[in-house]
Design a protein around this motif. Sequence first.
Motif, PDB file in Angstrom:
ATOM      1  N   VAL A 217      10.610  -3.792  -0.822  1.00 26.37           N
ATOM      2  CA  VAL A 217      10.088  -4.020   0.530  1.00 26.37           C
ATOM      3  C   VAL A 217      10.565  -2.921   1.472  1.00 26.37           C
ATOM      4  CG1 VAL A 217      10.219  -5.545   2.534  1.00 26.37           C
ATOM      5  CG2 VAL A 217       9.777  -6.499   0.265  1.00 26.37           C
ATOM      6  N   TYR A 220       8.523   0.150   1.181  1.00 28.36           N
ATOM      7  CA  TYR A 220       7.250   0.054   1.896  1.00 28.36           C
ATOM      8  C   TYR A 220       7.471   0.123   3.409  1.00 28.36           C
ATOM      9  CZ  TYR A 220       2.989  -2.031   3.767  1.00 28.36           C
ATOM     10  OH  TYR A 220       1.846  -2.274   4.491  1.00 28.36           O
ATOM     11  N   GLN A 221       8.453  -0.609   3.895  1.00 31.57           N
ATOM     12  CA  GLN A 221       8.682  -0.667   5.341  1.00 31.57           C
ATOM     13  C   GLN A 221       9.092   0.684   5.907  1.00 31.57           C
ATOM     14  OE1 GLN A 221       7.096  -3.518   6.106  1.00 31.57           O
ATOM     15  NE2 GLN A 221       8.710  -4.095   7.555  1.00 31.57           N
ATOM     16  N   ILE A 234       4.345 -12.817  -1.435  1.00 32.30           N
ATOM     17  CA  ILE A 234       4.368 -12.286  -0.072  1.00 32.30           C
ATOM     18  C   ILE A 234       3.845 -13.315   0.929  1.00 32.30           C
ATOM     19  CG2 ILE A 234       3.996  -9.956  -0.940  1.00 32.30           C
ATOM     20  CD1 ILE A 234       1.172 -10.113   0.273  1.00 32.30           C
ATOM     21  N   LEU A 240       6.377  -8.302   6.744  1.00 36.32           N
ATOM     22  CA  LEU A 240       5.952  -6.959   6.354  1.00 36.32           C
ATOM     23  C   LEU A 240       4.979  -6.418   7.389  1.00 36.32           C
ATOM     24  CD1 LEU A 240       5.233  -7.710   2.597  1.00 36.32           C
ATOM     25  CD2 LEU A 240       7.255  -6.569   3.503  1.00 36.32           C
TER      26      LEU A 240
END
Length: 1002
Positions: A217, A220-221, A234, A240
């Motif tokens: 995560v 991605y963040q 998710i 997110l």
Amino acid sequence: MILQINTNRPQALSGRDVTAILGPTNTGKTHLAIERMVAHHTGVIGLPLRLLAREVYARVAAKVGEANVALITGEEKITPPGARYSVCTVEAMPRETDAAFVAIDEVQLAADLERGHIFTDRILHLRGRQETLLLGAGTMRGILEKLLPGLSVITRPRMSVLTYAGSRKITRLPRRSAIVAFSSDEVYAIGELIRRQRGGVAVVLGALSPRTRNAQVALYQSGDVDYLVATDAIGMGLNLDVDHVAFAQNRKFDGFQYRDLNAAELGQIAGRAGRHLRDGTFGVTGQVDPFPDDLVQRIEAHQFEPAKVLQWRTANFDFASVDALKASLDTPPPVEGLTRALPAADARVLDYLSREDEVLKLAHGRERVALLWDACALPDYRKIAPAQHAELVSAVFSDLARLGHVDEDYMADQVQRASSTEGDIDALSQRIAQIRTWTFVSHRPGWLANPTHWQEKTREIEDSLSDALHERLTKRFVDRRTSVLMKRLRENAMPEAEVSPVGEVLVEGHHVGEMQGFRFTADRSAEGEDARAVKTAAQKALAVEFEARADRFAACANGDLALDSDGFVRWLGQPVATLVAGEEALKPRAVLLADEQLTGASRDKVAARVERFVSFQIESLLKPLIDLRDSESLSGMARGIAFQLAENFGLLNRRNVAEDVRALDQDARAALRRLGVRFGAYHIFVPALIKPAPAGLMTLLWALKNDAKDKPGFGDVVAALSAGRTSIVSEPSFERAFYGLAGYRNLGRRAVRVDILERLADLIRPALAWKPGTGSRPDGGYDGGAFVVTPAMMSILGATADDMEAILKGLGYRGEPKPAEEVAAHLKSLEDAAQTPAAPQAASTEATEVSADAGEAVSEASPEQEAEKPAEAVESAPVSSEAAVVEAPAADTEVASAGEAAPEEEPKPVLLWRQGRFDGPRKRQGQRPTGKGGERHGRPGGGREQRDGGAPHRGKPRVRDGDKHGAKHKGAPQRQREERPVRIDPDSPFAKLAALKEQLKK
């Protein structure tokens, strides 16, 4: 039993002091619960996932300090002394609490077939002293109000708009998208596709450990990747920054069967798109049919079918016996709105173990039955078959019943098996699931003799496995290079570039390709968006490198440059230009091999340096050819022959210019010799041009002019010709003229170097001129005007007997087959005759005459030329009669059958060679020619003529005989040429030889 529940816990079905905060995703429900909890002195919050519990724990600890917050899950317990707040998974929440505040998140999971009964139990029974919050979807309002009279309900609207975006291919999804699938195989396949096309993805699976999921995560963040591939994990509270959710599948296995997701489940997942006030979209990929309009409207409006019943299982277990426990699990729900849950994993394990005699013997008494039920609650993280999981539970229960704790050796063995960090993604995932089982065991009160040691040990192993799994996932699904480059390009920043000495191009520390000369080649593994990112970043970063390279190239020495046989000009081994045909063969054009970024003055510098180098190579290696072409010291026929030599790259067949050669006077011949020209028996050529380097360059220039460079096998033929071998097997697909460029002549299936042919003429000439009784027999001599092939002849040509036959025929000799016995007998008689005493004076005189008139091919060989003779060109040795006869291959002899004599085959005849109608070494002066001017019969030097540089034979005038077969000219009288004075070059070796002869006569 229902009466007992109502009597002991009358508040269980009351909604007094309970508030339900309901609404779709992105309404801030969890944030509100955290704010409300820290407003109380004590509090407990239950969350559906360990991952989400870790996130909320971090947020609460940031507000009130880590010393005041406990984290309690099945696999992890952080319990500081005096902690006032507890963050738990719902399964780990206490059955009763004295905390002032209680919150339960995602209460709609009470309808889940697998875990629903646990949520239902906490909803009905667990309360805070001052405040209780139930957080979940709006579909729970009706059932909660029915089960909990007096419940206060607050609905919250979504803070952003969610809209349907239709169907899109995976490779065309916008940035910041999450792609949802429900099987690990599908997740991996999508991840591979996006990595190739867009640089990489983060992966979130329910089977991942919280540490691994947090790392993915974070990947991605942080913006290192713009895409996320996940299961429905998710959908449960992962915060997110997702702008678009795309469904790659809409069917899942729920633990019992494969089924389509319902509208509420789709809405829960789609609701992850858009955060806070930023709107989001959802849609499907090409693998899923577009959603119907009515389904789209329900998801966009967050209007779903309300939950009608909740899953329920009694919390009052009867531990009197195993059978009593199983019976209590079948207790029907106490009120309407609840339905008895299907047997959960713990109930299925209990049912399996209840059929084991060993287990039943140990499970006697209330405490042992309760212990068995406690052991059955061991989660099946590995998702293996129920029987296998039951065996593990049985082993744990047996140790607990017999020893009072799990056996230390058994625990150590199981933990050790799961500790290896080697293997692929699936192997590491399996080990993480296995170690999670033992992490759960280590946190069960009273199950281990030394729980602290094993809690630390299993946590350490799980962390190392999680890190290794994150590394494998990143390596497989993320192209770090592309993600970094695209991030830098979006920031419009100039990437940092570096070019290694070997040409490797690094941008931001990542390999993006190679610089070969003035061309950049992107990494071949880059595809799609990856390739575009690499090329764009490299172009921005290498703008200065092209100019710097151009300056270094313009100032480089000739030693740093090379011209390949394939026409490439290379700089330190890297191609910078290629040659193409120009208007003249000796003036090819150079085409730069450079990217468009090499422009302006830099490109002009490179082009000029290439032109200078190519001109230098041609002028230095082909200097004899250029000197012939541009010589001003030649005139008349000599200039014409020089021009022909220049046009034919330094090699002429002598018979083609026989008349011109005869017209040369001694001064003209001497001038041509000073320019490196050699007059041989078969050819007129420039020996310096036969060397490998000039020969290779001439073949290249000819190939450019005749569009032969790209023919298959061109490079192999050029390499063979340029290696300086005495002869090679010729390639039929190449033009015969091609071999002449390297100084070779095609004869039969072989191409023979012309200087080697002249050495062959040196061996043949005395053999042809010898007659019995005139002196010692030369090697190969047979009788007047005939010879046989010797090993020395084959050796200098590197040819076989069959090759020699074709070569001699090509040179114009005529082969006369003779019986092998006859040849052997004749040679034997010659040897016997040589044994008898002979007049030494006559032999000496005759030998002198032969040496004087042997031909210019012998005396014209310079010392340098002689030094260049290949090692295989050994000196000829006298050949015995046996050696001469062996010239013909011996007849094969077949093995006769038992008792039978093999039939004898007649030996093959030996070829006796004589002067033919074509090329051949010129005979001694005084012998009759074989044709008018030598042209008709192909002799390169014509009839009787004065040897180049030599004096007239015995001072007699030159006589030009008519045709050998004079009858064909109807008895025409022979014409006699008048004697004319001949100017002799005093430096000529023939003049010195003539002077020596005069001295001998005196």
